[in-house]
Write a protein that holds these residues in place. Structure first.
Motif, PDB file in Angstrom:
ATOM      1  N   VAL A  39       5.624  10.154 -10.964  1.00 35.96           N
ATOM      2  CA  VAL A  39       4.973  11.413 -11.295  1.00 35.96           C
ATOM      3  C   VAL A  39       5.421  11.846 -12.683  1.00 35.96           C
ATOM      4  CG1 VAL A  39       4.747  13.852 -10.685  1.00 35.96           C
ATOM      5  CG2 VAL A  39       4.854  12.127  -8.887  1.00 35.96           C
ATOM      6  N   LYS A  40       4.442  12.195 -13.523  1.00 32.34           N
ATOM      7  CA  LYS A  40       4.732  12.738 -14.852  1.00 32.34           C
ATOM      8  C   LYS A  40       4.053  14.085 -14.971  1.00 32.34           C
ATOM      9  CE  LYS A  40       5.377   8.438 -17.328  1.00 32.34           C
ATOM     10  NZ  LYS A  40       4.965   7.587 -18.430  1.00 32.34           N
ATOM     11  N   THR A  51      11.945  12.425 -11.209  1.00 33.97           N
ATOM     12  CA  THR A  51      12.510  11.542 -10.203  1.00 33.97           C
ATOM     13  C   THR A  51      12.171  12.168  -8.864  1.00 33.97           C
ATOM     14  OG1 THR A  51      14.328  10.971 -11.687  1.00 33.97           O
ATOM     15  CG2 THR A  51      14.629  10.493  -9.343  1.00 33.97           C
ATOM     16  N   ILE A  52      11.447  11.427  -8.031  1.00 30.33           N
ATOM     17  CA  ILE A  52      11.004  11.995  -6.767  1.00 30.33           C
ATOM     18  C   ILE A  52      11.521  11.181  -5.594  1.00 30.33           C
ATOM     19  CG2 ILE A  52       8.935  13.009  -7.781  1.00 30.33           C
ATOM     20  CD1 ILE A  52       7.350  10.739  -6.438  1.00 30.33           C
ATOM     21  N   THR A  53      11.564  11.829  -4.442  1.00 27.22           N
ATOM     22  CA  THR A  53      11.900  11.136  -3.204  1.00 27.22           C
ATOM     23  C   THR A  53      10.627  11.063  -2.384  1.00 27.22           C
ATOM     24  OG1 THR A  53      12.424  13.155  -2.019  1.00 27.22           O
ATOM     25  CG2 THR A  53      14.229  12.105  -3.211  1.00 27.22           C
ATOM     26  N   GLY A  54      10.538  10.100  -1.532  1.00 25.76           N
ATOM     27  CA  GLY A  54       9.345   9.998  -0.700  1.00 25.76           C
ATOM     28  C   GLY A  54       8.117   9.692  -1.524  1.00 25.76           C
ATOM     29  N   GLY A  55       7.027  10.281  -1.149  1.00 26.42           N
ATOM     30  CA  GLY A  55       5.777   9.971  -1.807  1.00 26.42           C
ATOM     31  C   GLY A  55       5.150  11.166  -2.469  1.00 26.42           C
ATOM     32  N   CYS A  56       3.886  10.985  -2.783  1.00 28.95           N
ATOM     33  CA  CYS A  56       3.066  12.023  -3.395  1.00 28.95           C
ATOM     34  C   CYS A  56       1.937  12.339  -2.429  1.00 28.95           C
ATOM     35  CB  CYS A  56       2.441  11.523  -4.687  1.00 28.95           C
ATOM     36  SG  CYS A  56       3.593  10.851  -5.865  1.00 28.95           S
ATOM     37  N   SER A  67       1.892   3.750  -5.304  1.00 24.90           N
ATOM     38  CA  SER A  67       2.370   2.368  -5.314  1.00 24.90           C
ATOM     39  C   SER A  67       1.270   1.355  -5.075  1.00 24.90           C
ATOM     40  CB  SER A  67       3.491   2.177  -4.286  1.00 24.90           C
ATOM     41  OG  SER A  67       3.020   2.504  -3.010  1.00 24.90           O
ATOM     42  N   ASN A  68       0.102   1.786  -4.600  1.00 27.24           N
ATOM     43  CA  ASN A  68      -1.014   0.863  -4.416  1.00 27.24           C
ATOM     44  C   ASN A  68      -1.829   0.695  -5.700  1.00 27.24           C
ATOM     45  OD1 ASN A  68      -2.411   3.256  -4.581  1.00 27.24           O
ATOM     46  ND2 ASN A  68      -3.355   3.107  -2.562  1.00 27.24           N
ATOM     47  N   GLY A  69      -1.364   1.315  -6.791  1.00 26.88           N
ATOM     48  CA  GLY A  69      -2.028   1.183  -8.075  1.00 26.88           C
ATOM     49  C   GLY A  69      -3.007   2.304  -8.384  1.00 26.88           C
ATOM     50  N   LYS A  70      -3.323   3.138  -7.414  1.00 22.95           N
ATOM     51  CA  LYS A  70      -4.239   4.262  -7.649  1.00 22.95           C
ATOM     52  C   LYS A  70      -3.507   5.369  -8.401  1.00 22.95           C
ATOM     53  CE  LYS A  70      -7.622   2.446  -5.333  1.00 22.95           C
ATOM     54  NZ  LYS A  70      -8.760   1.883  -6.010  1.00 22.95           N
ATOM     55  N   VAL A  71      -4.257   6.062  -9.257  1.00 20.29           N
ATOM     56  CA  VAL A  71      -3.681   7.127 -10.078  1.00 20.29           C
ATOM     57  C   VAL A  71      -4.509   8.394  -9.891  1.00 20.29           C
ATOM     58  CG1 VAL A  71      -3.170   7.864 -12.443  1.00 20.29           C
ATOM     59  CG2 VAL A  71      -2.825   5.477 -11.773  1.00 20.29           C
ATOM     60  N   VAL A  76       0.819  -1.214   0.000  1.00 21.34           N
ATOM     61  CA  VAL A  76       0.000   0.000   0.000  1.00 21.34           C
ATOM     62  C   VAL A  76       0.854   1.266   0.000  1.00 21.34           C
ATOM     63  CG1 VAL A  76      -1.982  -1.074   1.108  1.00 21.34           C
ATOM     64  CG2 VAL A  76      -0.214  -0.036   2.523  1.00 21.34           C
ATOM     65  N   ALA A  77       2.157   1.131   0.154  1.00 14.86           N
ATOM     66  CA  ALA A  77       3.031   2.301   0.162  1.00 14.86           C
ATOM     67  C   ALA A  77       4.361   1.940  -0.482  1.00 14.86           C
ATOM     68  CB  ALA A  77       3.263   2.782   1.589  1.00 14.86           C
TER      69      ALA A  77
END
Length: 115
Positions: free
Chosen positions: A11-12, A19-24, A78-82, A5-6
């Motif tokens: 990100v586009k 290239t990102i660090t951490g999450g969104c 990362s859980n597949g949600k967009v 789940v994480a």
């Protein structure tokens, strides 16, 4: 069986992958509700947004990011949600950090949709 789940997010911005660090971070709702009395509430419109911390890579499209006023930001969790943010533009004061080579970015937009 476990389920992820994480983890890594993608990100586009107008098809350019960051290239990102951490999450969104993105809103789940486009309104804020507040109870007036039990069973009755008021709503306030909220601005949809996406927050990320991008790595300041040599190919980071800085000009596109700072000049764009009608971008599309796609954030794949990362859980597949967009989450798709349309009519996006940068807000606040993004600053490049030489200490860790990152830039905190917040995109506000006209419409955010979970897919």
């Amino acid at each position: 069986m476990g389920q992820r789940v994480a983890g890594t997010c993608y990100v586009k911005v107008d098809a350019a992958q960051l290239t990102i660090t951490g999450g969104c971070e993105a809103r789940l709702m486009d309104v804020k509700r507040e109870s007036v009395v039990a069973g009755f509430y008021k709503e306030e419109q909220l601005t949809p947004y996406v927050k990320v911390t991008a790595v300041y890579t040599p190919d980071l499209p800085i000009k596109k990011l700072v000049e764009g006023t009608d971008m599309t930001v796609v954030c794949e969790f990362s859980n597949g949600k967009v989450y798709v943010l349309s009519g996006a533009y940068l807000v606040d004061e993004p600053v490049a950090s030489g200490d860790d080579g990152t830039i905190d970015l917040q995109f506000d937009g006209l419409k955010g949709v979970w897919q």
